[in-house]
Scaffold this motif. Structure first.
Motif, PDB file in Angstrom:
ATOM      1  N   GLY A  52       0.803  -0.625  -0.016  1.00 63.83           N
ATOM      2  CA  GLY A  52       0.203   0.251   0.125  1.00 63.83           C
ATOM      3  C   GLY A  52       0.888   1.388  -0.293  1.00 63.83           C
ATOM      4  O   GLY A  52       0.438   1.868   0.593  1.00 63.83           O
ATOM      5  N   LEU A  53       2.056   1.246  -0.692  1.00 60.40           N
ATOM      6  CA  LEU A  53       2.604   2.453  -0.956  1.00 60.40           C
ATOM      7  C   LEU A  53       2.811   3.320  -1.545  1.00 60.40           C
ATOM      8  O   LEU A  53       2.653   3.129  -2.627  1.00 60.40           O
ATOM      9  N   GLU A  54       2.045   4.157  -0.811  1.00 65.22           N
ATOM     10  CA  GLU A  54       1.700   5.650  -1.967  1.00 65.22           C
ATOM     11  C   GLU A  54       3.010   6.993  -2.043  1.00 65.22           C
ATOM     12  O   GLU A  54       3.056   7.461  -3.245  1.00 65.22           O
ATOM     13  N   ASN A  55       3.709   6.338  -0.714  1.00 64.04           N
ATOM     14  CA  ASN A  55       4.813   7.868  -0.289  1.00 64.04           C
ATOM     15  C   ASN A  55       5.594   6.780  -0.689  1.00 64.04           C
ATOM     16  O   ASN A  55       5.790   6.608   0.918  1.00 64.04           O
ATOM     17  N   GLY A  56       7.167   6.730  -0.752  1.00 64.37           N
ATOM     18  CA  GLY A  56       8.215   6.544   0.227  1.00 64.37           C
ATOM     19  C   GLY A  56       8.845   6.239  -0.930  1.00 64.37           C
ATOM     20  O   GLY A  56       9.410   6.776  -1.783  1.00 64.37           O
ATOM     21  N   LEU A  57       9.959   5.099   0.049  1.00 69.27           N
ATOM     22  CA  LEU A  57      10.786   4.623  -1.217  1.00 69.27           C
ATOM     23  C   LEU A  57      11.107   3.201  -0.746  1.00 69.27           C
ATOM     24  O   LEU A  57      10.839   2.452  -0.076  1.00 69.27           O
ATOM     25  N   ILE A  58      11.322   2.417  -2.346  1.00 67.15           N
ATOM     26  CA  ILE A  58      11.773   1.236  -2.258  1.00 67.15           C
ATOM     27  C   ILE A  58      13.439   0.831  -2.603  1.00 67.15           C
ATOM     28  O   ILE A  58      13.676   1.734  -4.299  1.00 67.15           O
ATOM     29  N   TYR A  59      13.642   0.016  -1.822  1.00 68.90           N
ATOM     30  CA  TYR A  59      15.640  -0.209  -2.169  1.00 68.90           C
ATOM     31  C   TYR A  59      15.367  -1.389  -3.110  1.00 68.90           C
ATOM     32  O   TYR A  59      14.791  -2.540  -2.976  1.00 68.90           O
ATOM     33  N   ILE A  60      16.410  -1.894  -3.633  1.00 65.38           N
ATOM     34  CA  ILE A  60      17.343  -2.657  -4.704  1.00 65.38           C
ATOM     35  C   ILE A  60      18.289  -2.814  -4.037  1.00 65.38           C
ATOM     36  O   ILE A  60      19.244  -2.162  -4.143  1.00 65.38           O
ATOM     37  N   GLN A  61      18.866  -4.371  -3.544  1.00 67.86           N
ATOM     38  CA  GLN A  61      19.901  -4.890  -3.159  1.00 67.86           C
ATOM     39  C   GLN A  61      20.327  -5.855  -3.734  1.00 67.86           C
ATOM     40  O   GLN A  61      19.228  -6.576  -3.848  1.00 67.86           O
ATOM     41  N   VAL A  62      21.449  -5.613  -4.556  1.00 64.89           N
ATOM     42  CA  VAL A  62      21.615  -7.275  -5.195  1.00 64.89           C
ATOM     43  C   VAL A  62      23.565  -7.910  -4.458  1.00 64.89           C
ATOM     44  O   VAL A  62      24.381  -6.856  -4.561  1.00 64.89           O
ATOM     45  N   THR A  63      23.246  -8.352  -4.301  1.00 61.79           N
ATOM     46  CA  THR A  63      24.621  -9.447  -3.450  1.00 61.79           C
ATOM     47  C   THR A  63      25.344 -10.137  -4.539  1.00 61.79           C
ATOM     48  O   THR A  63      24.607 -10.916  -4.929  1.00 61.79           O
ATOM     49  N   ARG A  64      26.491 -10.576  -4.471  1.00 62.65           N
ATOM     50  CA  ARG A  64      26.703 -12.165  -5.650  1.00 62.65           C
ATOM     51  C   ARG A  64      27.037 -12.881  -4.580  1.00 62.65           C
ATOM     52  O   ARG A  64      26.397 -13.750  -5.939  1.00 62.65           O
ATOM     53  N   GLY A  65      25.477 -13.479  -3.680  1.00 70.61           N
ATOM     54  CA  GLY A  65      25.671 -14.434  -3.651  1.00 70.61           C
ATOM     55  C   GLY A  65      26.084 -15.228  -2.442  1.00 70.61           C
ATOM     56  O   GLY A  65      27.081 -14.920  -1.849  1.00 70.61           O
ATOM     57  N   VAL A  66      26.008 -16.454  -2.118  1.00 68.65           N
ATOM     58  CA  VAL A  66      26.305 -17.354  -1.269  1.00 68.65           C
ATOM     59  C   VAL A  66      27.458 -18.016  -1.321  1.00 68.65           C
ATOM     60  O   VAL A  66      27.635 -18.421  -2.397  1.00 68.65           O
ATOM     61  N   ALA A  67      28.662 -18.311  -1.184  1.00 68.53           N
ATOM     62  CA  ALA A  67      29.793 -18.946  -1.080  1.00 68.53           C
ATOM     63  C   ALA A  67      30.469 -19.031  -0.018  1.00 68.53           C
ATOM     64  O   ALA A  67      30.528 -18.366   0.994  1.00 68.53           O
ATOM     65  N   GLU A  68      31.687 -19.764   0.637  1.00 66.81           N
ATOM     66  CA  GLU A  68      32.480 -20.144   1.790  1.00 66.81           C
ATOM     67  C   GLU A  68      33.428 -18.821   1.853  1.00 66.81           C
ATOM     68  O   GLU A  68      33.746 -18.023   0.878  1.00 66.81           O
ATOM     69  N   ARG A  69      33.227 -18.451   2.752  1.00 69.02           N
ATOM     70  CA  ARG A  69      34.312 -17.436   2.994  1.00 69.02           C
ATOM     71  C   ARG A  69      35.381 -17.104   2.482  1.00 69.02           C
ATOM     72  O   ARG A  69      36.643 -17.841   3.181  1.00 69.02           O
ATOM     73  N   ASN A  70      35.443 -16.464   1.395  1.00 73.60           N
ATOM     74  CA  ASN A  70      36.703 -16.573   0.868  1.00 73.60           C
ATOM     75  C   ASN A  70      36.843 -14.943  -0.021  1.00 73.60           C
ATOM     76  O   ASN A  70      36.380 -14.752  -0.523  1.00 73.60           O
ATOM     77  N   PHE A  71      38.289 -14.275  -0.161  1.00 74.90           N
ATOM     78  CA  PHE A  71      38.361 -13.195  -0.882  1.00 74.90           C
ATOM     79  C   PHE A  71      37.939 -13.320  -2.428  1.00 74.90           C
ATOM     80  O   PHE A  71      36.947 -12.858  -2.655  1.00 74.90           O
ATOM     81  N   GLN A  72      38.514 -14.047  -2.903  1.00 72.38           N
ATOM     82  CA  GLN A  72      37.685 -14.798  -4.606  1.00 72.38           C
ATOM     83  C   GLN A  72      37.296 -15.080  -4.423  1.00 72.38           C
ATOM     84  O   GLN A  72      36.217 -15.261  -3.466  1.00 72.38           O
TER      85      GLN A  72
END
Length: 291
Positions: free
Chosen positions: A88-108
Motif C-alpha cells: 500500500g505504498l503511495e509515498n516512500g522509497l523502494i530499495y533494491i539490494q543485489v549481492t554476489r550470492g552465497v559462498a564459503e568465506r574467501n576473498f576470491q
C-alpha cells in the motif's frame, strides 16, 4: 516502527515475504564483504520517480563488479510495482539490494554464483520534508571512501561514519573533501549557485556517484536555460555562494543555509533552489504515470 510492529512485505530471491521473517544466509557475500550494490527509487503519489534511470544505474553498477543482472528492466519494474501494491505504498522509497550470492568465506569468488536479491519499502513523504522550508546545516569532513565511488556499493562504512560525525556536529549532511575540493555529500550530490547566478556541480568521474536526481535537476536547469557548469567546488566557494543545495532520491533536493558554522547566502532557501525543486515535482507529477 519497532520490529514487532513491522508489517511490511519484502521481496527476497523471487518470493514475497513478511519483512520481519525475511533472512539471508550467513555466508552471503553481501553480509561478509559488502560485496554487492543497491538502488533506491522515490515513490511520490504512487509515481516511481526517475525509475528507468535508477534501473539503468543498477545495471551499470552490477556490470562494473561482475555480477550478472538477475532481471531485465521490465521485470524489475514489475516487481517494484507489485511490492508497492502489496505494501500500500503511495509515498516512500523502494530499495533494491543485489549481492554476489552465497559462498564459503574467501576473498576470491567462484564463478556461477546466483545473486542474492532483497527489496523492501520505506514509508515517508520525501516531497514534504520540513527541512525544505528551514534549510539544512552542512559540515565538511574528509572523504574516506574507496576510489570507485561511481559504483553504488553496499559497502557504506565510510558514509556511516561520516553521517554520524555530521550528526554529532549538529549538521544534517556532510560534504566530503578530497584534495581541497568537495566531492559530494555523504549521501547526496552538492550544488552551489554563484553570486552571478551560475549553478555549479562537480563533473562526473570515479570520485562521485552519478546521481539520478542530479541528472534530472540538471536537465530541468538546462530546459529553463539556466547557466550550469560542471567543475570542482572548493569549501571557500560555498561560503561566497548565493545559494547551495544537495540532491538525492531520498530527499529530492535540500537547500543549504549553513556551512561549517557560517551562513550561506541570505540564510534561507534561495529562489534558484525553490524554482528547481518546484519544477522537479511538477515534472514527476505530469510525466510519470501512477503505478
Amino acid at each position: 516502527m519497532t520490529h514487532a510492529q513491522d508489517n511490511r512485505i519484502a521481496f527476497v530471491n523471487g518470493e514475497f515475504t513478511p519483512l520481519s521473517a525475511a533472512s539471508i544466509p550467513v555466508m552471503d557475500r553481501g553480509f561478509l564483504f559488502g560485496d554487492g550494490v543497491y538502488e533506491v527509487t522515490a515513490v511520490i503519489e504512487r509515481r516511481f520517480a526517475d525509475d528507468d534511470a535508477h534501473l539503468t544505474r543498477l545495471d551499470r553498477s552490477l556490470r562494473e563488479i561482475d555480477i550478472p543482472n538477475p532481471y531485465s528492466a521490465s521485470v524489475w519494474t514489475e516487481i517494484e510495482r507489485d511490492l508497492a501494491r502489496r505494501n500500500g505504498l503511495e509515498n516512500g522509497l523502494i530499495y533494491i539490494q543485489v549481492t554476489r550470492g552465497v559462498a564459503e568465506r574467501n576473498f576470491q569468488y567462484p564463478t556461477g554464483l546466483a545473486p542474492t536479491i532483497v527489496m523492501f519499502p520505506q514509508f515517508k513523504r520525501v516531497q514534504d520534508n520540513p527541512i525544505i522550508e528551514t534549510g539544512a546545516k552542512v559540515v565538511t569532513l574528509p572523504d574516506q571512501r574507496w576510489s570507485r565511488c561511481d559504483i553504488k556499493s553496499t559497502s557504506l562504512l565510510a558514509q556511516v561514519l561520516t553521517k554520524q560525525a555530521a550528526q554529532q556536529a549538529g549538521a544534517n549532511e556532510a560534504w566530503m573533501v578530497r584534495d581541497g575540493s568537495i566531492t559530494e555529500g555523504a549521501s547526496s550530490t552538492a550544488f552551489i549557485v554563484t553570486k552571478e547566478g551560475q549553478i555549479v556541480t562537480r563533473r562526473l568521474s570515479s570520485a562521485v556517484l552519478p546521481g539520478v536526481t542530479r541528472r534530472t535537476i540538471m536537465k530541468i536547469a538546462h530546459g529553463m536555460r539556466l547557466d550550469l557548469v560542471e567543475r570542482n567546488i572548493t569549501p571557500d566557494e560555498v561560503l561566497t555562494a548565493s545559494e547551495a543545495f544537495y540532491t538525492s532520491a531520498s530527499t529530492i533536493a535540500v537547500p543549504v543555509v549553513a556551512f561549517d558554522g557560517q551562513t550561506v547566502g541570505e540564510g534561507h532557501p534561495g529562489p534558484v533552489f525553490q524554482t528547481l525543486y518546484k519544477t522537479y515535482l511538477e515534472t514527476i507529477m505530469a510525466q510519470t504515470p501512477e503505478y
